[in-house]
Design a protein around this motif. Structure first.
Motif, short mmCIF file in Angstrom:
data_model
loop_
_atom_site.label_atom_id
_atom_site.label_comp_id
_atom_site.label_asym_id
_atom_site.label_seq_id
_atom_site.Cartn_x
_atom_site.Cartn_y
_atom_site.Cartn_z
N VAL A 465 14.92 71.58 56.75
CA VAL A 465 16.35 72.08 57.30
C VAL A 465 16.85 72.24 55.95
CG1 VAL A 465 18.30 71.61 58.44
CG2 VAL A 465 16.26 70.78 59.29
N SER A 466 17.82 73.39 55.72
CA SER A 466 18.41 73.76 54.70
C SER A 466 19.30 74.72 54.98
CB SER A 466 17.64 74.24 53.40
OG SER A 466 17.36 75.57 53.78
N ALA A 467 20.73 74.80 54.37
CA ALA A 467 21.61 75.52 54.35
C ALA A 467 22.56 75.65 53.43
CB ALA A 467 22.46 75.22 55.64
N TRP A 468 23.55 76.55 52.96
CA TRP A 468 24.35 76.60 51.82
C TRP A 468 25.81 76.74 52.34
CZ3 TRP A 468 22.98 76.91 46.78
CH2 TRP A 468 21.51 77.28 46.34
N LEU A 495 18.55 57.86 64.91
CA LEU A 495 17.59 58.96 64.18
C LEU A 495 18.34 60.17 63.64
CD1 LEU A 495 14.08 58.16 65.72
CD2 LEU A 495 15.27 56.92 64.02
N ASP A 496 19.40 60.31 63.98
CA ASP A 496 20.36 61.51 63.58
C ASP A 496 20.06 61.49 62.03
OD1 ASP A 496 21.00 61.80 66.26
OD2 ASP A 496 22.88 61.68 65.86
N ARG A 497 20.05 62.64 61.52
CA ARG A 497 19.98 62.89 59.98
C ARG A 497 21.24 63.42 59.42
NH1 ARG A 497 19.01 62.07 55.05
NH2 ARG A 497 17.45 63.43 53.77
N MET A 498 21.82 63.16 58.61
CA MET A 498 22.96 63.61 57.80
C MET A 498 22.51 64.22 56.26
SD MET A 498 25.77 63.81 59.82
CE MET A 498 27.24 63.24 58.62
N LEU A 499 22.94 65.60 56.11
CA LEU A 499 22.78 66.25 55.17
C LEU A 499 24.10 66.65 54.08
CD1 LEU A 499 19.83 68.78 55.85
CD2 LEU A 499 19.50 66.06 54.93
N GLY A 500 23.96 66.33 52.80
CA GLY A 500 25.26 66.72 52.35
C GLY A 500 25.04 67.45 50.81
N THR A 501 26.04 67.79 50.27
CA THR A 501 25.93 68.07 48.65
C THR A 501 26.92 67.64 47.79
OG1 THR A 501 25.58 70.08 47.40
CG2 THR A 501 26.99 70.38 49.31
N LEU A 510 24.05 73.61 47.91
CA LEU A 510 22.80 73.52 49.05
C LEU A 510 22.80 72.23 49.52
CD1 LEU A 510 19.95 74.77 50.02
CD2 LEU A 510 18.94 73.63 47.89
N LEU A 511 22.44 72.25 50.96
CA LEU A 511 22.21 70.86 51.66
C LEU A 511 20.68 71.00 52.36
CD1 LEU A 511 25.20 72.17 52.40
CD2 LEU A 511 25.24 70.31 53.84
N TRP A 542 29.29 79.09 56.05
CA TRP A 542 27.72 78.83 56.10
C TRP A 542 26.85 79.74 56.11
CZ3 TRP A 542 26.38 73.64 56.00
CH2 TRP A 542 27.26 72.72 56.26
N ASP A 543 25.85 79.69 55.21
CA ASP A 543 24.94 80.76 55.08
C ASP A 543 23.46 80.38 54.80
OD1 ASP A 543 24.09 83.35 54.84
OD2 ASP A 543 24.88 83.74 53.09
N ASP A 544 22.48 81.25 54.96
CA ASP A 544 21.00 81.02 54.86
C ASP A 544 20.66 79.72 55.22
OD1 ASP A 544 20.76 83.35 53.50
OD2 ASP A 544 21.15 82.40 51.44
N VAL A 545 20.91 79.43 56.64
CA VAL A 545 20.28 78.24 57.47
C VAL A 545 18.84 78.48 57.93
CG1 VAL A 545 20.85 76.83 59.41
CG2 VAL A 545 22.64 78.37 58.18
N VAL A 546 18.00 77.69 57.55
CA VAL A 546 16.70 77.68 57.81
C VAL A 546 16.34 76.45 58.30
CG1 VAL A 546 14.35 77.92 56.92
CG2 VAL A 546 16.36 79.35 55.74
N VAL A 547 15.23 76.62 59.49
CA VAL A 547 14.54 75.55 59.96
C VAL A 547 13.02 75.74 59.86
CG1 VAL A 547 14.24 73.94 61.73
CG2 VAL A 547 16.35 74.46 61.34
#
Length: 551
Positions: A465-468, A495-501, A510-511, A542-547
């Motif tokens: 998972v990634s996003a800007w 089991l939730d997963r948090m992402l930050g930058t 980028l997260l 938010w942009d360029d969200v990819v799974v």
């Protein structure tokens, strides 16, 4: 569609999520300051965040790393060593440690003249590390030159004249002397040891731990460390590298060792120093690469089971990083990462010995950094499973993300839903602003809410998972990956997963991260979150969200 970036699980493994740890290279291909200066460009291409540097002069001589010697050193090469270290300004290998050894270890603890020289040698090492811009010192306590063993009571020349209790007190005194000299030269040093109290941890189980130290080959090491703690300023950091982790293969192995180092091992030092020990000692682990390349009949061999040796290495490194406080050190003998005069190590590269090792270590140690590295390798071959993740307006007609009664599509970008805790904020689609091309999803004046999209998944599958994001005004931006059952019920919240930058708010950051679908889950939900916004001046793009499905 715009190009986007994704973090995946290399080799298709389901790995624990490591926090931001650092891999430190060490082994028979050690660079000294001269060779590091010559080979920095090659060394910066490896998957490490730091390394151990041999304390030696040009051509490897003199060998200043042998600090436990009563000899008076010729210090004429020291200025050149410092100059070589100062000339190196790595962009990646930030954490660098100057190696010193407890060798030859032929000075009795009661030899005042000999210890005057040992203390001076430690002082010089700290001075070189400080002036050379290093993080600290790497101490190897292991004896390599029989019959001398610095920390063995039985090996001391005057053992017949003094009791173990006498030696114990003297070792603590010498520890104080060494740390006093080191801290004077380098007050905020990190003293990284291949092992500290972990090597004598079993003795801590006894009612009288000292009884387990008398005959131990490292029995005088705990009092030496106790002496360090007597005088170490609070700015000094100690690292127990737990070399015994070489053959660890499970998360329980690492967690058990970490608990012993942090807790049980305190019984090996004085009560008055235990608070300092807890506050200033980090847990680290050693990874022995040869154990993944050796034949099965070797003493040091890790059975990969159903995995390849490189896959097993990757899994163990990820687990070690997850449990360690900051560092995991990677040691190898029969191959090299860069040019070395050691003929055995120079015979092959580690990529030749363990194909795929570079990618495996990168993905385990630095998932976000690996995202960018992987993108350069894969180009446009990545397949995004999300609809309109680049907010270019390419969502199929009628696509929306609404799947829960309290999710709205409204003004959210095509293919996306919106949820918020109150009615103050709003989603949007900005057709002008974007990460690398026009188009982005926005959240404005949202005190707590998110843009939402989901895909169907199956247990055991791994996804990247990634996003800007970019922030204007107040507020925070994070990604939360959640799970639902196939029927749409929330599932496995723990089991939730948090992402930050940590990127500045006004810049695109980028997260990125990796997730594995838990048992019972049938949907992966990505929440592009906003929190703490107060007014219409507060906007998150938010942009360029990819799974991406890891194969």
């Amino acid at each position: 569609m715009k190009r986007a970036i994704v973090a995946i699980v290399v080799l298709g493994l389901c790995l624990p999520i490591a926090h931001a740890g650092k891999l430190i290279e060490t082994g028979w291909d050690h660079a000294n300051p001269e060779r590091m200066r010559q080979n920095l460009q090659v060394m910066e291409q490896t998957p490490f965040q730091g390394l151990v540097i041999q304390f030696s002069g040009p051509g490897g001589q003199p060998q200043y790393r042998y600090v436990h010697s009563g000899e008076v050193w010729d210090e004429s090469a020291i200025p050149g060593i410092i100059a070589d270290l100062q000339a190196v300004q790595p962009e990646q290998l930030k954490d660098r440690f100057l190696q010193v050894n407890a060798n030859p270890g032929d000075v009795d603890w009661f030899d005042d003249a000999g210890w005057e020289q040992i203390v001076h040698h430690w002082r010089l090492a700290a001075r070189v590390a400080k002036q050379g811009g290093l993080t600290g010192i790497l101490f190897d306590p292991e004896p390599y030159r029989d019959p001398w063993r610095q920390f063995s009571y039985a090996a001391q020349p005057q053992a017949a004249e003094h009791s173990f209790a006498d030696y114990y007190a003297k070792a603590r005194q010498r520890g104080r002397e060494v740390m006093t000299a080191v801290a004077e030269e380098f007050p905020d040093i990190t003293l990284f040891c291949y092992f500290m109290l972990s090597v004598t941890g079993a003795a801590a189980d006894l009612d009288a731990p000292i009884d387990g130290l008398v005959g131990h080959s490292y029995g005088l090491y705990p009092p030496f460390i106790d002496g360090w703690l007597d005088v170490a300023p609070e700015t000094v950091t100690f690292v127990d590298g737990c070399e015994r982790a070489y053959l660890f293969t499970t998360q329980l192995d690492y967690l058990g060792a970490a608990n012993r180092i942090r807790n049980t091992c305190q019984r090996l030092i004085s009560p008055e120093n235990r608070r300092t020990y807890r506050a200033q000692t980090q847990v680290s682990f050693g990874i022995y690469l040869d154990a993944y390349a050796n034949p099965p009949d070797s003493r040091y061999y890790i059975d990969p089971g159903d995995l390849t040796p490189t896959q097993k290495l990757q899994a163990n490194v990820a687990t070690a990083l997850d449990v360690a406080d900051e560092y995991v050190w990677v040691y190898g003998e029969q191959a090299s990462w860069w040019p070395t005069p050691n003929t055995r190590a120079a015979a092959a590269s580690w990529e030749e010995r363990l194909p795929g090792i570079d990618a495996a270590l990168r993905s385990a140690a630095d998932p976000a950094g690996y995202v960018e590295w992987l993108m350069a390798q894969r180009g446009d071959a990545l397949e995004n499973l999300f609809v309109d993740g680049d907010f270019s307006g390419d969502a199929p007609a009628g696509a929306d993300g609404a799947a829960q009664p309290d999710w709205e599509q409204g003004d959210a970008p095509p293919g996306w839903s919106f949820w918020q805790a109150d009615e103050a904020g709003r989603p949007g689609w900005d057709r002008e602003v974007g990460h690398d091309a026009p188009g982005s999803g926005t959240l404005t004046a949202v005190s707590g809410g998110c843009l939402i999209q989901s895909i169907e998944v199956r247990p055991g599958e791994a996804y990247g998972v990634s996003a800007w994001r970019r922030i204007q005004g107040e507020g925070s931006a994070t990604i939360r990956v959640r799970w639902q059952t196939p029927e749409g019920q929330w599932h496995a919240e723990q089991l939730d997963r948090m992402l930050g930058t940590s990127a500045p708010a006004g810049e695109w950051g980028l997260l990125a991260g990796m997730v594995t679908v838990p048992d019972g889950a049938g949907k992966l939900i990505v929440l592009l979150q906003a929190g703490g916004q107060r007014s219409d001046e507060d906007v998150i793009w938010w942009d360029d969200v990819v799974v991406f499905r890891a194969e």
